[in-house]
Design a protein around this motif. Structure first.
Motif, short mmCIF file in Angstrom:
data_model
loop_
_atom_site.label_atom_id
_atom_site.label_comp_id
_atom_site.label_asym_id
_atom_site.label_seq_id
_atom_site.Cartn_x
_atom_site.Cartn_y
_atom_site.Cartn_z
N VAL A 259 0.87 -1.18 0.00
CA VAL A 259 0.00 0.00 0.00
C VAL A 259 0.91 1.23 0.00
N LEU A 260 0.73 2.07 -1.02
CA LEU A 260 1.57 3.25 -1.22
C LEU A 260 0.83 4.53 -0.90
N TYR A 261 1.58 5.49 -0.38
CA TYR A 261 1.02 6.83 -0.22
C TYR A 261 2.15 7.84 -0.30
N CYS A 262 1.78 9.09 -0.56
CA CYS A 262 2.71 10.21 -0.53
C CYS A 262 1.95 11.37 0.11
N ARG A 263 2.31 12.59 -0.19
CA ARG A 263 1.60 13.71 0.42
C ARG A 263 0.25 13.95 -0.24
N SER A 264 0.21 13.97 -1.58
CA SER A 264 -1.03 14.31 -2.26
C SER A 264 -1.57 13.23 -3.18
N GLY A 265 -0.77 12.26 -3.53
CA GLY A 265 -1.21 11.18 -4.41
C GLY A 265 -0.45 11.08 -5.72
N GLN B 111 5.52 -2.45 -13.00
CA GLN B 111 6.55 -2.75 -14.01
C GLN B 111 7.63 -3.65 -13.44
N MET B 112 7.87 -3.54 -12.15
CA MET B 112 8.88 -4.39 -11.49
C MET B 112 8.35 -5.80 -11.21
N GLY B 113 7.07 -6.04 -11.51
CA GLY B 113 6.50 -7.38 -11.35
C GLY B 113 5.62 -7.58 -10.14
N TYR B 114 5.39 -6.55 -9.34
CA TYR B 114 4.51 -6.69 -8.18
C TYR B 114 3.06 -6.76 -8.66
N THR B 115 2.30 -7.66 -8.05
CA THR B 115 0.94 -7.93 -8.54
C THR B 115 -0.16 -7.45 -7.61
N ARG B 116 0.19 -7.01 -6.42
CA ARG B 116 -0.83 -6.55 -5.46
C ARG B 116 -0.41 -5.19 -4.92
N VAL B 117 -0.55 -4.18 -5.77
CA VAL B 117 -0.13 -2.82 -5.46
C VAL B 117 -1.38 -1.97 -5.27
N TYR B 118 -1.37 -1.16 -4.21
CA TYR B 118 -2.51 -0.31 -3.87
C TYR B 118 -2.03 1.12 -3.65
N ASP B 119 -2.77 2.07 -4.21
CA ASP B 119 -2.46 3.48 -4.06
C ASP B 119 -3.54 4.13 -3.21
N VAL B 120 -3.13 5.07 -2.36
CA VAL B 120 -4.07 5.84 -1.54
C VAL B 120 -4.18 7.24 -2.14
#
Length: 147
Positions: A101-107, A119-128
């Motif tokens: 699960v990824l986050y930054c300041r604004s998205g 692109q690196m091959g991760y299959t369960r990536v989530y953005d907040v």
């Protein structure tokens, strides 16, 4: 006790165990399915519910990709710069099915990081979406650690 009584007792205990486990997780948030070759978004509300689970039981990595450091959501596991993720591959989960699960300041940075991880091959990536700004707007707090 005859066999039928033992079987009924075992079935009753199993049914009770299923009922207890289902009730315990009834209000728990879950990560959504991720489209093949992509990533999914989760709200700060969902993230907040997910973070109620003890860290050792969460089953996902919470990654702050914002640069420069501007604080973090409590419970963050890793801080890595969004634009240098391939350089830090050794700090990322080696199992590419591990939810991240990824986050930054604004998205904006987390959206770019999500594409990079896919692109690196991760299959369960989530953005907040909205990141720390949305987290704070929803009443969440940030922590600031010396880095």
């Amino acid at each position: 006790m005859n066999r039928w009584a033992v079987a009924a007792l075992v079935l009753g205990v199993l049914a009770l165990a299923v009922w207890v486990v289902a009730g315990r997780n009834a209000g728990a948030a879950a990560l959504p399915e991720v489209p093949a070759g992509g990533y999914a978004e989760i709200s700060v509300s969902t993230l907040g519910k997910l973070l109620e689970t003890p860290k050792e039981e969460r089953g996902f990595v919470l990654l702050n990709v914002h640069v420069p450091y501007a604080g973090e959501i409590p419970g963050t596991d890793l801080l890595l710069p969004y634009n240098r993720l391939p350089e830090f591959a050794d700090r990322l989960p080696q199992d590419k099915t591990t939810p991240i699960v990824l986050y930054c300041r604004s998205g904006a940075m987390s959206r770019m990081a999500a594409k990079t991880l896919v692109q690196m091959g991760y299959t369960r990536v989530y953005d907040v979406p909205g990141g720390m700004n949305a987290w704070r707007a929803s009443g969440g707090n940030l922590v600031f650690k010396k880095r």
